[in-house]
Scaffold this motif. Structure first.
Motif, short mmCIF file in Angstrom:
data_model
loop_
_atom_site.label_atom_id
_atom_site.label_comp_id
_atom_site.label_asym_id
_atom_site.label_seq_id
_atom_site.Cartn_x
_atom_site.Cartn_y
_atom_site.Cartn_z
N VAL A 136 30.99 -13.65 21.96
CA VAL A 136 31.25 -14.26 20.66
C VAL A 136 31.92 -13.25 19.74
N VAL A 137 31.55 -12.01 19.89
CA VAL A 137 32.16 -10.91 19.15
C VAL A 137 32.95 -10.08 20.17
N PRO A 138 34.25 -10.29 20.28
CA PRO A 138 35.04 -9.60 21.31
C PRO A 138 35.08 -8.09 21.07
N TYR A 139 35.19 -7.36 22.16
CA TYR A 139 35.42 -5.92 22.08
C TYR A 139 36.38 -5.53 23.19
N VAL A 185 44.15 -5.95 25.50
CA VAL A 185 43.02 -5.16 24.99
C VAL A 185 43.01 -5.16 23.48
N ASP A 186 44.20 -4.98 22.89
CA ASP A 186 44.30 -4.95 21.43
C ASP A 186 43.84 -6.26 20.81
N ASP A 187 44.16 -7.38 21.45
CA ASP A 187 43.77 -8.69 20.92
C ASP A 187 42.26 -8.89 20.93
N GLY A 190 38.52 -6.31 18.28
CA GLY A 190 37.59 -6.56 17.18
C GLY A 190 37.82 -5.71 15.96
N LEU A 191 38.98 -5.03 15.90
CA LEU A 191 39.30 -4.15 14.78
C LEU A 191 40.62 -4.56 14.14
N TRP A 192 40.73 -4.30 12.85
CA TRP A 192 41.99 -4.51 12.14
C TRP A 192 42.36 -3.19 11.47
N SER A 206 44.48 -9.44 17.01
CA SER A 206 43.02 -9.42 17.12
C SER A 206 42.35 -10.44 16.21
N ALA A 207 42.89 -10.66 15.00
CA ALA A 207 42.30 -11.66 14.10
C ALA A 207 42.58 -13.07 14.59
N TYR A 208 43.79 -13.30 15.09
CA TYR A 208 44.18 -14.62 15.60
C TYR A 208 43.29 -15.02 16.77
#
Length: 261
Positions: A136-139, A185-187, A190-192, A206-208
């Motif tokens: 649910v929370v990607p990493y 991996v970047d997508d 979970g970081l911006w 990553s936000a999309y």
């Protein structure tokens, strides 16, 4: 096989390098995970909301990468003569750019429709694709955590089609699949982070993709890993806005534009 003078063939590099890139690049994001102000979810949410342990994720990713390596070796073996015949052509920059672009379009198209079908088909979602949505929370290093069948259908076959239809050589594939790996991996990182060039050049980021991993976005934002064109064309595009998260950090939320969907 132009690296043979160093004892390593293009085919071997095309098989191994994207796997190494996956773990090195995701490892960088693991080290940056303590930057709470740039996280899309808190570290506590990552630990509490995900439904699978990180050790299980690592085992699942390694299994998928073994399958990918086997398929890559077979693919390079079957296409060896064609690749050698195209040695002169592949050195043209225009040809390389064309091959990259075609491969990106093929990979995006294949993954959009397969990904969406795995959501629309209740049996496939329940028994196959839901495994990926345990995150649910990607990493970062969970980017390729999938059911083995999904990994084969989406990523491995999608990559094989991109390679074949673009006409790229094993040398070119080293760079393309390393780039696609970094983007995937970047997508999921979970970081911006400020200055991230992927966020500047790609609306699919990553936000999309984080929107897609949330319950309200599970029927939207299927596109991966490069463009958002199929979501826009077929009405599954959910735009986002970045907001301050309680306790620090950021969160991606559906923007007002999503009402148009």
């Amino acid at each position: 096989m132009e690296f043979m003078e160093f004892g390593v063939s293009d085919e071997l590099l095309g098989t191994v390098v994207p796997i190494l890139v996956y773990w090195v690049y995701s490892g960088i994001y693991v080290m940056l995970g303590s930057l709470e102000n740039y996280r899309l979810h808190s570290k506590m949410d990552e630990d509490d909301k995900n439904l699978v342990s990180k050790s299980t994720v690592i085992k699942g990713v390694l299994l998928q990468q073994i399958v990918q390596a086997i398929v890559a070796i077979l693919l390079f073996t079957v296409t060896a003569n064609d690749s050698e015949a195209g040695t002169v052509q592949k050195r043209s920059l225009i040809v390389l750019l064309r091959q990259f672009f075609i491969a990106m379009l093929v990979l995006d198209t294949w993954q959009y429709f397969m990904h969406r079908y795995m959501h629309d088909n209740k049996f496939l979602y329940r028994h196959i694709h839901s495994q990926h949505h345990r995150l649910v929370v990607p990493y970062s290093f969970g980017a390729l955590y999938n059911h083995p069948l999904e990994g084969l259908l989406l990523d491995t076959i999608g990559g094989a089609l991109s390679f074949l239809l673009s006409g790229m050589s094993p040398r070119t594939s080293i760079f393309f699949f390393s780039f696609a790996t970094i983007k995937t991996v970047d997508d999921h990182c979970g970081l911006w982070l400020p200055g991230n060039l992927f966020h500047l050049f790609f609306r699919n980021n990553s936000a999309y993709h984080d929107i897609h991993h949330q319950l309200y976005g599970s029927k939207y934002n299927f596109s991966q890993p490069f463009f958002v064109m199929w979501d826009r064309i077929l009405g599954t595009y959910m735009p986002y806005s970045l907001e301050k998260r309680a306790g620090g950090g950021l969160q991606a939320r559906p923007s007002e534009d999503c009402k148009d969907n």
